[in-house]
Write a protein that holds these residues in place. Structure first.
Motif, mmCIF file in Angstrom:
data_model
loop_
_atom_site.group_PDB
_atom_site.id
_atom_site.type_symbol
_atom_site.label_atom_id
_atom_site.label_comp_id
_atom_site.label_asym_id
_atom_site.label_seq_id
_atom_site.Cartn_x
_atom_site.Cartn_y
_atom_site.Cartn_z
ATOM 1 N N ALA A 108 -1.309 -4.731 4.288
ATOM 2 C CA ALA A 108 -2.224 -4.127 3.307
ATOM 3 C C ALA A 108 -1.552 -4.091 1.935
ATOM 4 C CB ALA A 108 -2.609 -2.723 3.745
ATOM 5 N N GLU A 142 -6.302 -7.156 2.663
ATOM 6 C CA GLU A 142 -5.507 -7.433 3.858
ATOM 7 C C GLU A 142 -5.190 -8.919 3.884
ATOM 8 O OE1 GLU A 142 -6.106 -7.537 8.659
ATOM 9 O OE2 GLU A 142 -7.116 -5.941 7.545
ATOM 10 N N LYS A 153 -10.914 -5.329 1.389
ATOM 11 C CA LYS A 153 -11.339 -4.255 2.288
ATOM 12 C C LYS A 153 -12.125 -3.190 1.555
ATOM 13 C CE LYS A 153 -9.805 -6.116 5.901
ATOM 14 N NZ LYS A 153 -10.742 -6.640 6.854
ATOM 15 N N ALA A 165 0.813 -1.218 0.000
ATOM 16 C CA ALA A 165 0.000 0.000 0.000
ATOM 17 C C ALA A 165 0.848 1.271 0.000
ATOM 18 C CB ALA A 165 -0.947 -0.003 1.195
ATOM 19 N N PHE A 211 -8.235 -2.913 -2.491
ATOM 20 C CA PHE A 211 -7.330 -2.889 -1.348
ATOM 21 C C PHE A 211 -7.648 -4.120 -0.515
ATOM 22 C CE2 PHE A 211 -7.817 1.529 -2.647
ATOM 23 C CZ PHE A 211 -6.481 1.861 -2.833
#
Length: 99
Positions: free
Chosen positions: A55, A75, A94, A24, A73
């Motif tokens: 992430a 996890e 997410k 990320a 996105f």
């Protein structure tokens, strides 16, 4: 006809398409193979492991032009070394990134 035998909120579909991923907070993009996809998660094959809770941003690139790519996105929830030295990464989605 699809049946929903699993105890899940979303049906998991087997897929075989390219996926790009990056941390990320990084601009470095790597490539892997997406293996399953559902409304809540994704799994893919990567050349390295990832820590649980990490992430990532992923872009799933379908083989057919009729299906648009998806950027999300995620996890990481699991990272398992495979016999060939690659890693199967399982993650929860997410959010979906809009255009």
């Amino acid at each position: 006809m699809l049946t929903h035998d699993e105890k899940r909120d979303y049906i998991r579909m087997d897929v075989d398409c390219d996926i790009t991923y990056r941390l990320a907070d990084s601009d470095q993009v790597s490539t892997g193979r997406c293996t399953t996809l559902s409304g809540a998660g994704v799994s893919f094959i990567a050349n390295r492991p990832f820590d649980i809770g990490l992430a990532l941003e992923v872009s799933i690139l379908p083989k057919t032009p009729i299906t648009p790519p998806m950027t999300a996105f995620i996890e990481v929830v699991r990272s398992v070394k495979q016999g060939d030295g690659t890693y199967e990464i399982a993650a929860s989605i997410k959010s979906i990134k809009g255009n």
